[in-house]
Scaffold this motif. Structure first.
Motif, PDB file in Angstrom:
ATOM      1  N   ASP A 133       0.615  -1.548  -0.134  1.00  0.00           N
ATOM      2  CA  ASP A 133      -0.267  -0.389   0.174  1.00  0.00           C
ATOM      3  C   ASP A 133       0.825   1.353  -0.216  1.00  0.00           C
ATOM      4  N   GLY A 134       1.960   1.402  -0.539  1.00  0.00           N
ATOM      5  CA  GLY A 134       2.944   2.286   0.082  1.00  0.00           C
ATOM      6  C   GLY A 134       2.644   3.387  -1.385  1.00  0.00           C
ATOM      7  N   ARG A 135       2.922   4.574  -1.315  1.00  0.00           N
ATOM      8  CA  ARG A 135       2.564   5.346  -2.004  1.00  0.00           C
ATOM      9  C   ARG A 135       3.543   6.302  -2.445  1.00  0.00           C
ATOM     10  N   VAL A 136       4.006   7.048  -3.768  1.00  0.00           N
ATOM     11  CA  VAL A 136       4.553   7.290  -5.144  1.00  0.00           C
ATOM     12  C   VAL A 136       4.440   8.989  -5.308  1.00  0.00           C
ATOM     13  N   GLY A 137       5.330  10.145  -5.277  1.00  0.00           N
ATOM     14  CA  GLY A 137       4.559  11.151  -6.475  1.00  0.00           C
ATOM     15  C   GLY A 137       5.064  10.957  -7.348  1.00  0.00           C
ATOM     16  N   PHE A 138       4.124   9.750  -8.162  1.00  0.00           N
ATOM     17  CA  PHE A 138       4.690   9.792  -9.783  1.00  0.00           C
ATOM     18  C   PHE A 138       4.789  11.308 -10.391  1.00  0.00           C
ATOM     19  N   VAL A 139       5.831  11.182 -11.091  1.00  0.00           N
ATOM     20  CA  VAL A 139       6.148  12.227 -11.969  1.00  0.00           C
ATOM     21  C   VAL A 139       5.749  12.820 -13.257  1.00  0.00           C
ATOM     22  N   ASP A 140       5.901  13.551 -13.994  1.00  0.00           N
ATOM     23  CA  ASP A 140       4.970  13.414 -15.469  1.00  0.00           C
ATOM     24  C   ASP A 140       6.747  14.015 -15.757  1.00  0.00           C
ATOM     25  N   ALA A 141       7.756  12.868 -17.117  1.00  0.00           N
ATOM     26  CA  ALA A 141       9.261  13.265 -17.598  1.00  0.00           C
ATOM     27  C   ALA A 141       8.698  15.094 -18.350  1.00  0.00           C
ATOM     28  N   ALA A 169      10.832  -0.788  -0.425  1.00  0.00           N
ATOM     29  CA  ALA A 169      11.121   0.433  -0.052  1.00  0.00           C
ATOM     30  C   ALA A 169      10.080   1.603  -0.406  1.00  0.00           C
ATOM     31  N   ILE A 170       8.901   1.274  -1.237  1.00  0.00           N
ATOM     32  CA  ILE A 170       8.494   2.183  -1.252  1.00  0.00           C
ATOM     33  C   ILE A 170       7.226   0.940   0.005  1.00  0.00           C
ATOM     34  N   ALA A 171       7.276   0.170   0.071  1.00  0.00           N
ATOM     35  CA  ALA A 171       5.873  -0.431   0.755  1.00  0.00           C
ATOM     36  C   ALA A 171       6.060  -0.224   2.021  1.00  0.00           C
ATOM     37  N   ARG A 175      -2.277  -6.036  -8.519  1.00  0.00           N
ATOM     38  CA  ARG A 175      -2.223  -7.067  -7.887  1.00  0.00           C
ATOM     39  C   ARG A 175      -0.895  -6.893  -7.117  1.00  0.00           C
ATOM     40  N   HIS A 176      -0.892  -7.446  -6.052  1.00  0.00           N
ATOM     41  CA  HIS A 176       0.192  -7.530  -4.934  1.00  0.00           C
ATOM     42  C   HIS A 176       0.580  -8.403  -4.655  1.00  0.00           C
ATOM     43  N   THR A 200       0.710  11.979  -3.855  1.00  0.00           N
ATOM     44  CA  THR A 200       1.454  10.566  -3.539  1.00  0.00           C
ATOM     45  C   THR A 200       0.157  10.057  -3.855  1.00  0.00           C
ATOM     46  N   LEU A 201       0.371   8.826  -4.881  1.00  0.00           N
ATOM     47  CA  LEU A 201      -0.494   7.569  -4.969  1.00  0.00           C
ATOM     48  C   LEU A 201       0.274   6.369  -4.611  1.00  0.00           C
ATOM     49  N   SER A 202      -1.245   5.411  -3.891  1.00  0.00           N
ATOM     50  CA  SER A 202      -0.822   3.941  -3.803  1.00  0.00           C
ATOM     51  C   SER A 202      -0.315   3.364  -5.600  1.00  0.00           C
ATOM     52  N   TYR A 203      -0.831   2.180  -5.783  1.00  0.00           N
ATOM     53  CA  TYR A 203      -0.954   1.592  -6.569  1.00  0.00           C
ATOM     54  C   TYR A 203      -1.955   1.415  -7.175  1.00  0.00           C
ATOM     55  N   ASP A 204      -2.422   1.240  -6.092  1.00  0.00           N
ATOM     56  CA  ASP A 204      -4.293   0.497  -6.109  1.00  0.00           C
ATOM     57  C   ASP A 204      -5.249   1.820  -6.439  1.00  0.00           C
TER      58      ASP A 204
END
Length: 279
Positions: free
Chosen positions: A160-168, A246-248, A217-218, A196-200
């Motif tokens: 359920d880890g979250r990521v600050g996805f960034v646009d290229a 590390a994200i998790a 899928r986890h 920040t967003l989780s992959y869900d």
């Protein structure tokens, strides 16, 4: 910037490189677009460049005073080839270098972290861009894009880890500033999107915008490592799976103001990206 000198953009046909080249050309800067096949780029001088062929370096560096550095793809030890190139670049008159690294890799860390650590000692003007995970990881021929198309699924070990996805697009805009502003940042810059967003969350947004069901899928760390190891060397597969772990554990659950601060505009949202490049 010296009107007669050029900026060497390494990986000029790649995800960030082509956008950096386009941004520099739009601002009327001279660009040498470097790549293994010397792919023509509108408004730029195409030049053949291969990290693993030092014989290609001198021509690429001729007439250049700054360089945008994209490390060799898939290398777990890029410093071996990058540091000799950077020493040659300095001797050839390059005085500013902007390196594409990763938010997951600090100075002195593994892989490109060794190049990051060396950069300030090689150039008086420099910057290290440390973007979070690219939004573009969900398009084209990337593993996530393939699994979305083939299985309607994103497979990670990030929980359920979250990521600050960034646009290229935003990474490239920051790179152009770092290359052309009167004074280089002379620091490392963590780049993220606005949230920040989780992959869900990612799967839900792609489903909502495109109308095509996508799930997350986890996987366990071991399952992901085995999956990667079927395609790439085990050492690199273990490193990539470790990034998901590390994200998790929360390593990427952060946002920064870098894009807004350097470009004067807010970073693009993931929904905007999906509407523009996925839908």
């Amino acid at each position: 910037m010296n009107a007669t000198s050029a900026t060497l953009v390494i990986g000029a046909s790649g995800t960030t490189g082509r956008r950096v080249a386009a941004g520099l050309i739009a601002e009327r800067h001279r660009v040498k677009a470097a790549g293994r096949s010397a792919t023509p780029v509108d408004g730029a001088q195409a030049v053949r460049f291969d990290w693993n062929e030092p014989a290609t370096w001198a021509e690429a560096l001729d007439g250049v005073d700054r360089v945008y550095l994209v490390p060799p793809i898939g290398s777990s030890d890029p410093a071996t080839v990058m540091l000799p190139f950077l020493r040659q670049a300095r001797a050839a008159g390059v005085h500013r270098a902007v390196l594409l690294s990763s938010s997951a890799i600090p100075a002195g860390g593994p892989a490109v972290g060794q190049v990051h650590q060396a950069l300030p000692g090689l150039f008086e003007q420099w910057a290290v861009l440390r973007p979070s995970w690219f939004m573009q990881n969900f398009t084209g021929s990337t593993p996530h894009a393939r699994s979305i198309r083939e299985d309607g699924a994103i497979l990670t070990a990030s929980g359920d880890g979250r990521v600050g996805f960034v646009d290229a697009e935003d990474i490239a805009a920051v790179a152009v500033h770092a290359l052309t502003d009167e004074q280089a940042p002379n620091t490392d810059l963590v780049l993220t999107g606005p949230q920040t967003l989780s992959y869900d969350d990612v799967a839900a947004t792609i489903t909502e915008v495109t109308g095509r069901p996508v799930v997350h899928r986890h996987l366990t760390f071991e399952q992901l490592c085995d999956r990667w190891a079927a395609e790439i060397p085990l050492e690199f597969a273990t490193m990539l799976a470790g990034m998901d772990r590390a994200i998790a554990e929360g390593a990427e659950d952060r946002t920064s103001d870098t894009v807004q601060r350097l470009t004067g505009r807010p970073p693009g949202t993931f929904r905007d990206f999906v509407e523009r490049e996925v839908a």
